[in-house]
Design a protein around this motif. Structure first.
Motif, PDB file in Angstrom:
ATOM      1  N   GLY A 194     -49.574 -27.120   5.813  1.00 42.16           N
ATOM      2  CA  GLY A 194     -48.360 -27.372   6.577  1.00 42.16           C
ATOM      3  C   GLY A 194     -47.152 -26.813   5.841  1.00 42.16           C
ATOM      4  O   GLY A 194     -47.283 -26.081   4.850  1.00 42.16           O
ATOM      5  N   ASN A 195     -45.960 -27.189   6.299  1.00 43.62           N
ATOM      6  CA  ASN A 195     -44.747 -26.675   5.668  1.00 43.62           C
ATOM      7  C   ASN A 195     -44.606 -27.148   4.224  1.00 43.62           C
ATOM      8  O   ASN A 195     -44.210 -26.374   3.348  1.00 43.62           O
ATOM      9  N   THR A 215     -57.453 -24.791   3.350  1.00 44.85           N
ATOM     10  CA  THR A 215     -57.093 -25.142   4.722  1.00 44.85           C
ATOM     11  C   THR A 215     -58.330 -25.245   5.604  1.00 44.85           C
ATOM     12  O   THR A 215     -59.246 -24.431   5.498  1.00 44.85           O
ATOM     13  N   ARG A 217     -58.114 -25.361   9.127  1.00 42.11           N
ATOM     14  CA  ARG A 217     -57.934 -24.640  10.383  1.00 42.11           C
ATOM     15  C   ARG A 217     -57.204 -23.312  10.234  1.00 42.11           C
ATOM     16  O   ARG A 217     -57.234 -22.494  11.136  1.00 42.11           O
ATOM     17  N   ALA A 219     -53.419 -21.253   9.739  1.00 40.55           N
ATOM     18  CA  ALA A 219     -52.093 -21.474  10.336  1.00 40.55           C
ATOM     19  C   ALA A 219     -51.432 -20.152  10.664  1.00 40.55           C
ATOM     20  O   ALA A 219     -51.670 -19.130  10.006  1.00 40.55           O
ATOM     21  N   TRP A 220     -50.596 -20.180  11.691  1.00 40.31           N
ATOM     22  CA  TRP A 220     -49.698 -19.057  11.963  1.00 40.31           C
ATOM     23  C   TRP A 220     -48.444 -19.258  11.113  1.00 40.31           C
ATOM     24  O   TRP A 220     -47.866 -20.347  11.104  1.00 40.31           O
ATOM     25  N   HIS A 267     -52.814 -11.733   9.944  1.00 41.88           N
ATOM     26  CA  HIS A 267     -53.278 -13.051   9.527  1.00 41.88           C
ATOM     27  C   HIS A 267     -54.766 -13.064   9.185  1.00 41.88           C
ATOM     28  O   HIS A 267     -55.203 -13.894   8.380  1.00 41.88           O
ATOM     29  N   PRO A 274     -55.729 -18.849  12.123  1.00 44.45           N
ATOM     30  CA  PRO A 274     -56.254 -20.173  12.480  1.00 44.45           C
ATOM     31  C   PRO A 274     -57.217 -20.121  13.653  1.00 44.45           C
ATOM     32  O   PRO A 274     -57.364 -19.085  14.311  1.00 44.45           O
ATOM     33  N   GLN A 281     -49.877 -25.245  18.272  1.00 44.98           N
ATOM     34  CA  GLN A 281     -49.492 -26.090  17.145  1.00 44.98           C
ATOM     35  C   GLN A 281     -48.224 -25.518  16.531  1.00 44.98           C
ATOM     36  O   GLN A 281     -48.010 -24.299  16.534  1.00 44.98           O
ATOM     37  N   PRO A 283     -45.997 -23.853  14.057  1.00 43.92           N
ATOM     38  CA  PRO A 283     -46.401 -22.959  12.967  1.00 43.92           C
ATOM     39  C   PRO A 283     -45.780 -23.344  11.634  1.00 43.92           C
ATOM     40  O   PRO A 283     -44.843 -24.158  11.564  1.00 43.92           O
ATOM     41  N   VAL A 284     -46.290 -22.748  10.582  1.00 43.79           N
ATOM     42  CA  VAL A 284     -45.709 -22.894   9.253  1.00 43.79           C
ATOM     43  C   VAL A 284     -44.540 -21.919   9.149  1.00 43.79           C
ATOM     44  O   VAL A 284     -44.663 -20.746   9.516  1.00 43.79           O
TER      45      VAL A 284
END
Length: 553
Positions: A194-195, A215, A217, A219-220, A267, A274, A281, A283-284
């Motif tokens: 996450g962030n 991680t 999943r 992340a974008w 990515h 992800p 979801q 994104p970060v």
């Protein structure tokens, strides 16, 4: 009639609740367990139980024009992305300007909130507090607003990591992280992307021997700095883009957005891709993480399978040996331990609140939750909008639907959230920022009417339609109208540019031909899109236009 209101927490949502109650002629009393306001944004060298916590270097990932209160712009010379110390200073200026401090009781925690014996007749609540000396006091209030946030109770799922009891190093939750001082020369595994996990991985990688980021999943990852250096939220959080999201299928925007992100850094190549689509979801937001991955300072790994001493084993069978530190950036649990259990309604993975604010099963609408929400946007304007609505409901100026109607709306909302987003017990609160702000603004009677602005104030219409959806838009008309709102909208980009003007340069103005070409291209593209969708979905555009009509308050 509601007169005395208890506000629990003096964070950004709590401050807006105090002001909203004062604006409606009520008497608020705010209880804050800390010795200062600011909630999450009050930095402490040592994390305190039952309080949100941040790290020393934290800088907000929402630009200042998109996070400020609707009638109090952040000073023009403040940076666009502010350090937590600047944010706290802004809250203090806000509290001083509107004389909120005298309504706050610091170092006073709320132990319980219970219905009074005559609740069925009065709707009142008994609030028990405890001061710094351990002395309890009881109060009776006509209504209560909970503003305790959702970053208070860290989720540390040790049972999901077999062998953690054998780990020879140190482990901590991101809630306890304050800085990289203890990471010099260490081998660090950050669990969670996450962030907070991204920020901690980037910061510790500057001093650690090696940082690994685990991680489940993926992340974008998006940048705070958008095209031409404009803050990304000011560039893309506009009504024009919001309307396009209503017209085009979401998969088109997933494809377009993912293509744009992958053009900056693929990515898949960076091991970030992800399992979910871009808009499923939040994104970060991290400008530095891709560079840290590219330089090898951060290595992305899959989920942790098990731990053996100082060795961490991942799902793909790979291992990392001699690990010194584990940082669990594994989110937060939510709860309101001071409320009676029957006060809250559960819906799926989430606390079921009508429009994320009101419990639907109470006999009287005298309990509200403000700031308990998550969107790709700042909590400050959302919490403020909720507070304005709550104050009008408490005052009797706005009525809620029946309990059955609210329950049905909550269940429908839960299904929509589960359909649109990836949700879990830790992330059940997603909403679309513009849709939600407009929805609550409609309850108050302050949603800006695009059609009315188009015919009465076209220069303002252009800035409201094409520009960022900043909170000032909800002070243009209706209850709580602020005379400075129009000027604030016209000058928001001036305040964005101000802190960047540290060296005088000559700016070349765009030619008339270029402007005409841009206007013609925009009109042709927009016209073609409208015609295309109107022929295939004849009901969509009339519905949008009906939502633009002036509201009756």
């Amino acid at each position: 009639m509601v007169h005395r209101v208890a506000v629990i927490g003096a964070g950004p949502s709590g401050l807006s609740c105090i002001k909203a109650c004062l604006d409606e002629g009520m008497e608020p009393t705010c209880f804050e367990s800390s010795d200062d306001m600011g909630g999450l944004w009050k930095f402490k060298e040592v994390s305190e139980p039952n309080r949100a916590s941040i790290y020393r270097s934290l800088t907000i990932n929402i630009s200042k024009e998109m996070m400020c209160y609707s009638d109090f712009p952040i000073p023009a010379d403040y940076p666009n992305y502010m350090h937590h110390s600047k944010i706290l200073k802004y809250f203090r200026m806000y509290a001083d300007h509107f004389k909120l401090l005298k309504h706050i009781r610091f170092q006073t925690s709320v132990k319980s909130v219970r219905q009074t014996p005559d609740y069925s007749r009065t709707g009142r609540w008994e609030v028990v507090t405890e001061n710094k000396d351990g002395q309890e006091e009881k109060y009776v209030f006509d209504a209560v607003i909970c503003c305790s946030g959702h970053y208070t109770y860290p989720n540390l799922p040790l049972k999901d990591f077999p062998g953690i009891e054998t780990f020879e190093g140190k482990y901590l939750h991101s809630w306890d992280y304050k800085g990289p001082e203890d990471m010099y020369g260490k081998r660090v595994v950050v669990i969670g992307i996450g962030n907070s996990g991204g920020d901690i991985a980037v910061e510790t990688s500057r001093v650690a021997e090696q940082v690994y980021m685990s991680t489940r999943r993926g992340a974008w990852v998006i940048r705070q700095v958008s095209d031409n250096g404009v803050p990304v939220d000011m560039k893309y959080t506009t009504r024009f883009i919001h309307i396009l999201f209503q017209l085009f299928p979401i998969n088109f925007f997933n494809w377009f957005g993912e293509r744009k992100l992958n053009a900056m850094y693929d990515h898949t190549m960076y091991a970030l891709k992800p399992k979910h689509r871009l808009f499923s979801q939040i994104p970060v937001i991290n400008d530095d993480l891709p560079m840290k991955i590219l330089s090898g300072a951060v290595i992305i790994k899959p989920n942790v399978k098990e731990i053996h001493g100082s060795t961490v084993v991942f799902d793909d069978g790979s291992t990392v040996e001699k690990v010194d530190t584990l940082v669990f950036a594994t989110g937060y649990n939510y709860g309101f331990p001071y409320l009676p259990k029957n006060a809250m309604y559960l819906s799926g993975h989430r606390v079921g609140l009508y429009k994320h604010v009101f419990p639907p099963t109470l006999e009287h609408p005298t309990l509200a939750v403000v700031g308990f929400i998550h969107a790709l946007g700042a909590i400050m304007p959302q919490g403020e909008m909720q507070a304005r609505w709550v104050a009008r409901v408490f005052k009797g100026l706005k009525k809620l639907p029946s309990n059955d109607t609210m329950v049905k709306a909550i269940e429908k909302d839960t299904k929509n959230i589960e359909k649109s987003y990836i949700v879990s017990k830790l992330t059940p609160l997603h909403v679309d920022f513009v849709s939600y702000m407009d929805d609550i603004a409609g309850e108050i009677g302050v949603r800006p009417s695009l059609l009315w602005l188009f015919f009465t104030d076209y220069p303002l219409f252009k800035r409201v339609f094409w520009g960022p959806v900043s909170a000032y838009q909800y002070r243009l008309m209706g209850p709580g109208k602020w005379e400075g709102a129009r000027r604030a909208i016209f000058t928001q980009f001036d305040r964005m540019f101000q802190p960047l003007k540290t060296r005088k340069l000559e700016v070349e103005e765009p030619s008339t031909t270029r402007r005409l070409f841009k206007l013609s291209f925009t009109l042709m593209t927009g016209g073609a899109a409208i015609y295309y969708f109107h022929t295939r979905n004849p009901d969509v555009i009339p519905t949008l236009l009906s939502n633009m009509r002036p509201q009756k308050v």
